[in-house]
Design an enzyme around this catalytic site. Structure first.
Site, PDB file in Angstrom:
ATOM      1  N   SER A  66       9.125  55.260  15.195  1.00 34.66           N
ATOM      2  CA  SER A  66       9.108  56.382  14.250  1.00 34.66           C
ATOM      3  C   SER A  66      10.474  56.997  14.021  1.00 34.66           C
ATOM      4  O   SER A  66      10.639  57.812  13.100  1.00 34.66           O
ATOM      5  CB  SER A  66       8.146  57.469  14.749  1.00 34.66           C
ATOM      6  OG  SER A  66       6.816  56.990  14.755  1.00 34.66           O
ATOM      7  N   GLU A  90      64.840  51.612  56.822  1.00 33.65           N
ATOM      8  CA  GLU A  90      64.885  50.158  56.634  1.00 33.65           C
ATOM      9  C   GLU A  90      66.306  49.589  56.553  1.00 33.65           C
ATOM     10  O   GLU A  90      66.536  48.458  56.966  1.00 33.65           O
ATOM     11  CB  GLU A  90      64.115  49.771  55.364  1.00 33.65           C
ATOM     12  CG  GLU A  90      62.608  49.936  55.453  1.00 33.65           C
ATOM     13  CD  GLU A  90      61.950  48.874  56.347  1.00 33.65           C
ATOM     14  OE1 GLU A  90      62.580  47.819  56.589  1.00 33.65           O
ATOM     15  OE2 GLU A  90      60.829  49.114  56.814  1.00 33.65           O
TER      16      GLU A  90
END
Length: 657
Positions: free
Chosen positions: A367, A82
């Site tokens: 229960s 770059e």
């Protein structure tokens, strides 16, 4: 003449200089966003062992990385492809600008740029990307200024963290983990070359879209490094040949969506930027346990669907599949001594329903409430060998001055006349439980349940049938008093939160003493029998002691199993989302208990070090009664008198309340 020409150019130069100065004065503060760089960062969630659970973000999925943690080879590759003179120029590259101007003039269009990495950063963070001369001038001015404020390394750090790498990845670390499932230091040269080749055109070069083109671009980077002499021939040849494995995965990588949703809900008010503030959140969750729990729940769901399909085939009602669509479940597993949540599963399939049943669903425990009732009875002086009356009774009562009758029954409809407390709980007998509550006193039982944490309780005998509503997570807290030797623990899921500055908040267990270890052990000994020979034999696992209780509500609307090993407690719930009854076959022992068994069997294989046996406190004694060994304590001595039911009247009794 020469004097006038010189003067003219001097005047033009001064005008241009003045214009540039004024332009710079207008925009110089725009660079503050680069200097005080504070990008959105993904928040990461980790399990107790440091495994990544998920990323969350808003807009940009970014995991920040300091310059010192970026491999030098990535910097070299980026600079090589770059901006080769990056470490020499002042923010702009005059030679590159001259070449670009000549080409642009010849083409009569913007065909080549000359932006340095510094200029690219300025353009990303401050300016637009439109191709206008004024924008390029601003870019150059700000780039020059930026280089006088930040070091080259600071500029590169910002660049590599801000730039887009395709596939929703912002920043080089995010891209490395996304494309390769690796951290930066684990990358090969070819993988690094792929990454640094992406910023030029990330959507085009993304390896998840165009792998061949991405590899070709990476080879350009490698060739450039070789041309500059920054890698040797061997490195070059090896890198050119390599074809890395590319992963195409979701951006969040969310392995436990119900968990992450719950944590975000807990934190959103106190930490508004929780999704994008770059926090590192360590959870108590064990991803292995989470996966086992999800699979266990899904397996039991599949078996229930098979049973339903068999019934529909038999009755020729194959078009009625509403049961399959509505049936769902939840699992909450915690570390008994601390309350740390090891697994939290809010449903069968998160993609089909994000509703978290483990946290949000309020259902009747049925229960599964009985251990609490029996513990209260034991604390009032009863013993596991104490005899309870197990006969049918009809209760007369009024609602709005209308006479009503309530005639509870045992599951299966039978009664025994007399049954001891242990056997009554082991086989979950309703009638003897109601008589236990009656004899203990509804007021005492009501107050006792409130101490565990239950609220909105019915102040009558229906309390014995578990008609209150709780979420599986809430029930985990209340039930932990049994699993943790009488001390209730509040389940929690967040262990540590670390912000971007490295400041850490740590969360600790919250405990509440309820019972003594001695009294609690009496219930544990009974709940062990529930698993080994009672209503929960499907919960058994070889090689480890387990205790627990099934729960099935009226008409099979809800099915539960609440149980624990010596160190881990797990609560399972099943039911239809629309609160309609399940099949009569789907009880707590049938659909929920197998989830418990699968979880502990598989968790034990991966964690063989967990405790296997319950420890009896020294002040729990044992003795023979009616030929059987039974435990007792100072509070719950062995019974001296047996209850005798008149043989001529083993049937029904009418009681008003």
């Amino acid at each position: 003449m020469i004097k006038y020409i010189f003067g003219f150019f001097l005047l033009v130069g001064l005008v241009i200089a003045g214009w540039l100065y004024n332009l710079y004065e207008e925009i110089k503060h725009d660079i503050d966003v680069v200097i005080n760089y504070a990008p959105k960062q993904s928040t990461q969630f980790f399990d107790k062992n440091g495994k990544l659970i998920a990323n969350t973000f808003v807009g940009e999925n970014r995991e920040y990385v300091k310059y010192d943690d970026i491999p030098a080879r990535i910097v070299e590759g980026l600079v090589a492809i770059e901006d080769t003179q990056y470490f020499e120029h002042i923010g702009i590259n005059p030679d590159a600008i001259s070449r670009a101007i000549i080409k642009d003039i010849k083409a009569r269009a913007f065909v080549e740029g000359a932006s340095t990495l510094t200029q690219q950063l300025v353009k990303m963070l401050v300016l637009s990307s439109e191709k206008k001369i004024i924008r390029k001038i601003k870019e150059a001015l700000l780039a020059i200024r930026l280089e006088t404020i930040l070091t080259k390394e600071e500029i590169l750090e910002r660049y590599l963290n801000n730039v887009y790498f395709g596939h929703g990845y912002y920043g080089v670390r995010t891209a490395a983990r996304g494309y390769f499932n690796k951290d930066l230091y684990e990358l090969s040269l070819k993988e690094m070359a792929i990454l640094v080749g992406l910023p030029r055109a990330p959507s085009f070069y993304a390896p998840t879209k165009n792998l061949k083109i991405s590899l070709a671009r990476a080879n350009q980077v490698i060739t450039r490094l070789n041309t500059l002499g920054w890698i040797n021939k061997e490195q070059y040849e090896r890198a050119i040949k390599e074809v890395p494995t590319i992963h195409k995965q979701t951006l969040t990588k969310n392995k436990a969506p119900y968990v992450v949703d719950y944590v975000l809900k807990l934190l959103k008010d106190d930490i508004p930027d929780i999704k994008s503030g770059g926090y590192k959140i360590k959870l108590t969750v064990d991803l292995d346990a989470q996966e086992i729990a999800q699979k266990a729940l899904n397996n039991s769901h599949k078996e229930a669907v098979k049973r339903d399909l068999a019934i529909r085939k038999k009755t020729k009602k194959l078009d009625n599949d509403s049961y399959i669509k509505n049936l769902n479940g939840a699992v909450v597993s915690i570390e008994s001594s601390t309350g740390k949540i090891l697994a939290l599963v809010g449903g069968i399939d998160y993609k089909k329903s994000m509703f978290n049943r483990a946290v949000q669903s309020k259902r009747q425990p049925g229960s599964a409430i009985k251990p609490f009732l029996y513990q209260i009875g034991l604390n009032e002086g009863l013993n596991p060998a104490s005899e309870l009356v197990d006969i049918s009774r009809t209760y007369d009562y009024k609602v709005n001055n209308v006479n009503k009758k309530w005639q509870p029954k045992n599951y299966g409809g039978n009664f025994k006349g007399v049954v001891n407390l242990r056997e009554s709980l082991v086989y979950s007998r309703n009638l003897s439980t109601i008589n236990l509550v009656t004899d203990t006193g509804v007021g005492i039982v009501y107050k006792g349940l409130e101490e565990y944490g239950f609220s909105n309780l019915p102040n009558d005998l229906s309390i014995t049938l578990g008609t209150m509503s709780v979420s599986p997570l809430e029930f985990s807290e209340y039930f932990s008093a049994f699993a943790n030797n009488g001390t209730k623990v509040k389940p929690y899921i967040i262990e540590q939160i670390t912000n971007k500055a490295g400041e850490t908040i740590t969360f600790e267990p919250q405990t509440t003493p309820i019972n003594t270890p001695e009294q609690t052990f009496l219930i544990t000994s009974i709940l062990k029998d529930v698993v080994t020979r009672g209503t929960a034999t499907r919960a058994k696992v070889s090689g480890i002691e387990l205790a627990g209780k099934t729960g099935t509500t009226n008409k099979n609307v809800d099915a539960w199993f609440a149980g624990y090993s010596p160190s881990i407690q797990t609560i399972i719930w099943f039911g239809n989302d629309d609160n309609t009854p399940m099949r009569r076959t789907e009880t707590g022992g049938k659909i929920a208990a197998p989830v418990f068994s699968y979880f502990y069997k598989n968790y034990l294989e991966s964690h063989p070090e967990i405790p296997r046996r319950f420890i009896k406190p020294t002040k729990v004694y044992s003795s023979k009664i009616n030929g059987k060994t039974e435990y007792y304590t100072d509070v719950s001595p062995l019974p001296e008198i047996e209850i005798v039911i008149p043989p001529e009247n083993p049937g029904e009794e009418v009681i008003e309340f």
